[in-house]
Design a protein around this motif. Structure first.
Motif, PDB file in Angstrom:
ATOM      1  N   PHE A   1      67.849 -27.481 -26.320  1.00 11.88           N
ATOM      2  CA  PHE A   1      66.986 -26.326 -26.530  1.00 11.88           C
ATOM      3  C   PHE A   1      67.842 -25.268 -27.207  1.00 11.88           C
ATOM      4  O   PHE A   1      68.806 -24.781 -26.610  1.00 11.88           O
TER       5      PHE A   1
ATOM      6  N   PHE B   1      60.212 -21.702 -20.962  1.00  8.93           N
ATOM      7  CA  PHE B   1      59.973 -22.786 -21.902  1.00  8.93           C
ATOM      8  C   PHE B   1      59.186 -23.883 -21.204  1.00  8.93           C
ATOM      9  O   PHE B   1      59.438 -24.205 -20.044  1.00  8.93           O
TER      10      PHE B   1
ATOM     11  N   ASP C   1      57.974 -29.300 -23.291  1.00  8.26           N
ATOM     12  CA  ASP C   1      58.164 -29.715 -24.684  1.00  8.26           C
ATOM     13  C   ASP C   1      59.271 -28.931 -25.386  1.00  8.26           C
ATOM     14  O   ASP C   1      59.609 -29.209 -26.535  1.00  8.26           O
TER      15      ASP C   1
ATOM     16  N   LYS D   1      59.172 -25.677 -26.128  1.00  2.00           N
ATOM     17  CA  LYS D   1      58.637 -24.500 -26.843  1.00  2.00           C
ATOM     18  C   LYS D   1      58.578 -23.312 -25.888  1.00  2.00           C
ATOM     19  O   LYS D   1      58.203 -23.448 -24.714  1.00  2.00           O
ATOM     20  N   GLN D   2      58.918 -22.132 -26.408  1.00  3.05           N
ATOM     21  CA  GLN D   2      58.897 -20.924 -25.585  1.00  3.05           C
ATOM     22  C   GLN D   2      57.466 -20.536 -25.278  1.00  3.05           C
ATOM     23  O   GLN D   2      56.610 -20.477 -26.155  1.00  3.05           O
TER      24      GLN D   2
END
Length: 163
Positions: A123, A153, A156, A158-159
């Motif tokens: 990440f 997050f 996946d 994503k934030q």
């Protein structure tokens, strides 16, 4: 001058000494070593933490490297594997114990090691992560000391939110 008898006797004595040394080396078996378990707290208390293995890079998901392997790689000048943890600051483990998250302040990233899928995820863009935590849905909470913020997050990567 050259005494053939004494030469043959000397060679025979040397061969006998070598054979005796070889036989005595095989005569005794080494004592079995007791396996040392690294646990905390130590006996007689019930252990709650147990050392299983070392994880420091993506390579460790597919092979079980040892200290000796790592030392040999260092001494031979082998390049560091990609995604190697440099300065771990926080750890989080999924509820099922199959995913390990490690925050790395030096690389400004969080690494996820998925032991079931043997998959490694990095990440990025997490600031300077000093601490991490997981909730029941395995959303990742990252403490960013540079921005003085907490980012969330999804699984996946994503934030989802920042506050």
């Amino acid at each position: 001058m050259f005494d053939r008898r004494s030469a043959v006797a000397s060679i025979g004595a040397a061969m006998g000494a070598v054979l005796l040394a070889m036989a005595s080396g095989c005569a005794t078996a080494p004592a079995p070593q007791k396996e040392t378990r690294m646990v905390w707290p130590p006996a007689p208390q019930e252990p709650r933490i147990k050392f299983v293995r070392t994880i420091s890079s993506e390579r460790d998901l597919t092979t079980d490297t040892t200290f000796t392997d790592n030392l040999a790689a260092f001494l031979t000048g082998e390049k560091m594997p990609s995604g190697r943890i440099a300065e771990p600051a926080g750890l989080a483990v999924s509820d099922d114990g199959q995913r390990l998250y490690v925050s790395d302040m030096m690389q400004q990233a969080v690494f996820r090691f998925d032991f079931t899928a043997k998959k490694f995820t990095k990440f990025g863009d997490v600031g300077v992560p000093s601490g991490i935590a997981l909730d029941a849905r395995e959303n990742l909470y990252v403490v960013d000391t540079a921005r003085k913020a907490i980012s969330i997050f999804g699984r996946d990567g994503k934030q989802v939110k920042e506050f």
